[in-house]
Scaffold this active site. Structure first.
Site, PDB file in Angstrom:
ATOM      1  N   TRP A 175      28.412  48.936  80.565  1.00 40.83           N
ATOM      2  CA  TRP A 175      27.148  49.606  80.022  1.00 40.83           C
ATOM      3  C   TRP A 175      25.968  49.062  79.441  1.00 40.83           C
ATOM      4  O   TRP A 175      25.033  49.515  79.249  1.00 40.83           O
ATOM      5  CB  TRP A 175      27.805  50.822  79.320  1.00 40.83           C
ATOM      6  N   ARG A 176      26.253  47.589  79.313  1.00 44.13           N
ATOM      7  CA  ARG A 176      25.285  46.884  78.767  1.00 44.13           C
ATOM      8  C   ARG A 176      24.341  46.291  79.921  1.00 44.13           C
ATOM      9  O   ARG A 176      23.355  45.720  79.734  1.00 44.13           O
ATOM     10  CB  ARG A 176      25.809  45.563  78.019  1.00 44.13           C
ATOM     11  N   GLU A 199      29.013  56.227  76.264  1.00 47.96           N
ATOM     12  CA  GLU A 199      29.103  56.440  74.730  1.00 47.96           C
ATOM     13  C   GLU A 199      30.037  57.865  74.279  1.00 47.96           C
ATOM     14  O   GLU A 199      30.714  57.836  73.533  1.00 47.96           O
ATOM     15  CB  GLU A 199      27.652  56.929  74.014  1.00 47.96           C
ATOM     16  N   GLN A 250      36.058  57.713  69.562  1.00 48.73           N
ATOM     17  CA  GLN A 250      37.366  57.533  69.178  1.00 48.73           C
ATOM     18  C   GLN A 250      38.364  56.690  70.302  1.00 48.73           C
ATOM     19  O   GLN A 250      39.440  56.752  70.230  1.00 48.73           O
ATOM     20  CB  GLN A 250      38.034  59.165  69.053  1.00 48.73           C
ATOM     21  N   THR A 251      37.551  55.999  70.963  1.00 44.52           N
ATOM     22  CA  THR A 251      38.400  55.234  72.095  1.00 44.52           C
ATOM     23  C   THR A 251      37.990  53.647  72.048  1.00 44.52           C
ATOM     24  O   THR A 251      36.620  53.506  72.010  1.00 44.52           O
ATOM     25  CB  THR A 251      38.124  55.807  73.324  1.00 44.52           C
ATOM     26  N   TYR A 254      25.970  60.662  65.710  1.00 46.15           N
ATOM     27  CA  TYR A 254      26.155  59.274  66.292  1.00 46.15           C
ATOM     28  C   TYR A 254      25.993  59.015  67.691  1.00 46.15           C
ATOM     29  O   TYR A 254      25.177  58.062  68.178  1.00 46.15           O
ATOM     30  CB  TYR A 254      27.661  59.030  65.965  1.00 46.15           C
ATOM     31  N   CYS A 297      34.767  35.778  57.894  1.00 51.16           N
ATOM     32  CA  CYS A 297      33.705  35.604  57.406  1.00 51.16           C
ATOM     33  C   CYS A 297      33.076  34.251  57.589  1.00 51.16           C
ATOM     34  O   CYS A 297      32.142  33.986  57.649  1.00 51.16           O
ATOM     35  CB  CYS A 297      33.605  35.754  55.900  1.00 51.16           C
ATOM     36  N   CYS A 313      30.620  34.575  60.373  1.00 50.66           N
ATOM     37  CA  CYS A 313      29.721  35.688  60.292  1.00 50.66           C
ATOM     38  C   CYS A 313      28.215  35.280  60.162  1.00 50.66           C
ATOM     39  O   CYS A 313      28.111  34.627  59.417  1.00 50.66           O
ATOM     40  CB  CYS A 313      30.091  36.665  59.018  1.00 50.66           C
ATOM     41  N   CYS A 319      25.932  39.073  52.480  1.00 44.61           N
ATOM     42  CA  CYS A 319      27.104  40.054  52.409  1.00 44.61           C
ATOM     43  C   CYS A 319      27.453  40.171  50.873  1.00 44.61           C
ATOM     44  O   CYS A 319      27.847  39.077  50.077  1.00 44.61           O
ATOM     45  CB  CYS A 319      28.091  39.741  53.044  1.00 44.61           C
TER      46      CYS A 319
END
Ligand code: ADE
Length: 327
Positions: free
Chosen positions: A35-36, A48, A53-54, A130, A202, A205, A211
């Site tokens: 989907w990108r 989306e 939830q998946t 969302y 981290c 990151c 952060c």
């Protein structure tokens, strides 16, 4: 104490640097997800909804198959609900598929296109805050921040807090107005690849400079899980299998097809098959015995069963027994 953290309140220069670092990282490290490769709002909407939830890995094949079956909004609107559910079978949370189908039918009946704003999208069945922000930002470039599971964790960690931060305004302050869809997906990607719930990476990151946590982290509260046993009958005659339809009023998976449930009395003999299966927060041990077709069941060939909206568990059992092939 005056909050100086990027997720709370920070100067324009630091915010710009945060965005740049995050987007550069995303450009170099994002997963190549189907989907990108598109800006087609129908395809992005499909992704989306499936991603609610998946996990990404579970969605990819379903996404491709669904779009082969229903390549356009009109194609989805024209089809019937059983065919939509058959394509969704195994992905779970079937209400999503029903709502998306209802929304497609409504738009086509009203001769409308997919709304181009998050507020327009939210008026459709199955699209909440969302999903509306995700579709509007990715497909239409609306500067609407997305906050969900992964992104919320990233924002709380950056803020150095485990509660008390309203993450929506924090996300809206941070979002990049030139590339809002990429920014949202970069935050999701950071949560999926680096800022993991346990043992975040981290060291690699891109935004650790800003952060407030850097490795100390709260662990998300896990939903309590329940164990249960489910029992079914496998009755095959002349290459046809017995299936029953769940009640239309059932709370879970209404109207979908499954193997006939067995009464626990069958437990006296050894099951033909035992497997594990999880649905939402319940972990099932599933046992299947050979038996006779019960009253009210239909007899279905493999070709016909493959086209029915089977429950995910039934599809899994029939694949395991090689009555159905894996696509
Ligand atoms: N989860 C929800 N939407 C997503 C997206 N567009 N990419 C990756 N994960 C997601």
């Amino acid at each position: 104490m005056v909050p100086t953290n990027i997720a709370r309140r920070t100067g324009a220069r630091a915010t710009a640097a945060f965005r740049r670092r995050l987007l550069d990282w995303y450009d170099a490290n994002q997963r190549a997800l189907p989907w990108r490769k598109t800006r087609d709002p129908y395809r992005i909407w499909t992704s989306e909804i499936m991603l609610q939830q998946t996990r990404v890995a579970a969605v990819i094949d379903y996404y491709k198959r669904f779009l082969r079956a229903f390549p356009t909004l009109k194609a989805l609107a024209r089809t019937n609900e059983q065919e939509v559910l058959a394509q969704w079978s195994g992905l779970g949370y079937y209400r999503r598929a029903r709502m998306m189908h209802a929304a497609a039918k409504k738009l086509v009946a009203e001769k409308r296109q997919i709304p181009e704003t998050s507020s327009g999208l939210r008026e459709l069945p199955g699209i909440g805050r969302y999903t509306a922000a995700a579709i509007a930002s990715i497909a239409f470039g609306e500067v609407a921040a997305v906050v969900g599971g992964n992104v919320e964790r990233v924002l709380l960690r950056i803020a150095g807090e485990d509660e008390g931060l309203d993450t929506w305004p924090a996300a809206q302050r941070l979002i990049d107005s030139e590339r809002p869809g990429d920014f949202n997906q970069a935050m999701m990607e950071l949560g999926a690849l680096i800022c993991l719930p346990k043992a975040p990476h981290c060291g690699t990151c891109p935004v650790k400079r800003w952060c407030g946590t850097r490795g100390e982290h709260m662990t998300a509260k896990k939903a309590l899980r329940t164990r249960a046993t489910a029992r079914y009958i496998l009755a095959i005659n002349d290459g046809k299998i017995s299936l029953v339809q769940r009640r239309k009023a059932a709370r879970l998976m209404p109207g979908m097809w499954e193997l006939p449930p067995a009464r626990s009395a069958s437990a006296r003999t050894a099951p033909l098959l035992t497997l594990r299966h999880s649905i939402t927060t319940t972990d099932y041990v599933v046992k299947v015995w050979r038996g006779k077709p019960p009253r009210g069941s239909i007899q279905s060939t493999a070709a016909n069963a493959a086209k029915l909206p089977l429950t995910g568990l039934t599809r899994k059992i029939l694949q395991r027994l090689q009555f159905l092939t894996k696509e």
